[in-house]
Scaffold this active site. Sequence first.
Site, PDB file in Angstrom:
ATOM      1  N   SER A 144       0.850  -1.192   0.000  1.00  0.00           N
ATOM      2  CA  SER A 144       0.000   0.000   0.000  1.00  0.00           C
ATOM      3  C   SER A 144       0.881   1.235   0.000  1.00  0.00           C
ATOM      4  O   SER A 144       2.037   1.198   0.446  1.00  0.00           O
ATOM      5  CB  SER A 144      -0.891   0.014   1.253  1.00  0.00           C
ATOM      6  N   TYR A 157      -2.249  -0.494  10.900  1.00  0.00           N
ATOM      7  CA  TYR A 157      -2.308  -0.962   9.517  1.00  0.00           C
ATOM      8  C   TYR A 157      -1.031  -0.649   8.740  1.00  0.00           C
ATOM      9  O   TYR A 157      -0.491  -1.518   8.039  1.00  0.00           O
ATOM     10  CB  TYR A 157      -3.513  -0.304   8.829  1.00  0.00           C
ATOM     11  N   LYS A 161       1.651  -3.038   6.192  1.00  0.00           N
ATOM     12  CA  LYS A 161       1.888  -2.862   4.763  1.00  0.00           C
ATOM     13  C   LYS A 161       3.364  -2.589   4.476  1.00  0.00           C
ATOM     14  O   LYS A 161       3.879  -2.989   3.424  1.00  0.00           O
ATOM     15  CB  LYS A 161       1.000  -1.744   4.218  1.00  0.00           C
TER      16      LYS A 161
END
Length: 254
Positions: A144, A157, A161
């Site tokens: 990401s 999060y 990533k």
Amino acid sequence: MMLLAGKTVLVTGASAGIGRAVAIGCARQGAQVAINYNSDVAGAEAVVAEIEAGRGQAIAVRGDVADPAAATDFVERAVAAFDKVDVFVNNAGICPFHAFLDMPAETLERTMQVNLHGAYYMVQAAANRMVAQGHGGSIIAMSSISALVGGEFQTHYTPTKAGVLSLMQSTAIALGKHRIRCNALLPGTILTDINKDDLADAMKRRQMEARIPLGRLGRPEDLVGPTVFLASDLAEYVTGAALLVDGGAFVNLQ
């Protein structure tokens, strides 16, 4: 000429969103496709049905990627159906937005287990099969833009990533001798179920669109072309790479 004719492609988290688009897109390029999903039975069945309606071949395998056993099961069932694994796309991920200071331990742990540990188990299982087959392969992971920039409500999060990106860089080195290529795609803001509530705020959405040189948020289908390229023989000398698919957002942050 279809770029993935004769190849078997496995995609995790493919009952909706990016995974769904990639699975269908690979099938349209001639691949046999196995999809993994966790809970959305109807979504998974719809993906298989759409691929078969286009005269492709597909199966759906249910499994929680956070469970190491799900990885070996997914690969084994794909091989039982299609004999081999040529391409593995690690896509499954979650992002339950939450503030940092009161982040519940269970939210942090679940995000780590699905996004990072799940990627590790799945990639390892696919790689072992590719090594046993002896004819190389392509592993693609959906990292990401969040691997490169922070997010106030994504403190659980963004590290996962970044970890997925690092995993592809390290496995590119570990698996190169087996002719297995490992690359990462870094989507920007893509309209999916993960962020639909966050982007329901019209003003916030307009502000985000204004920062993107191409003038719009991403669609799941925007990841199909980059995935097909990395999966195909056109990218036979590409490994350890990270490709931003973000409409130019990252380079326009000033």
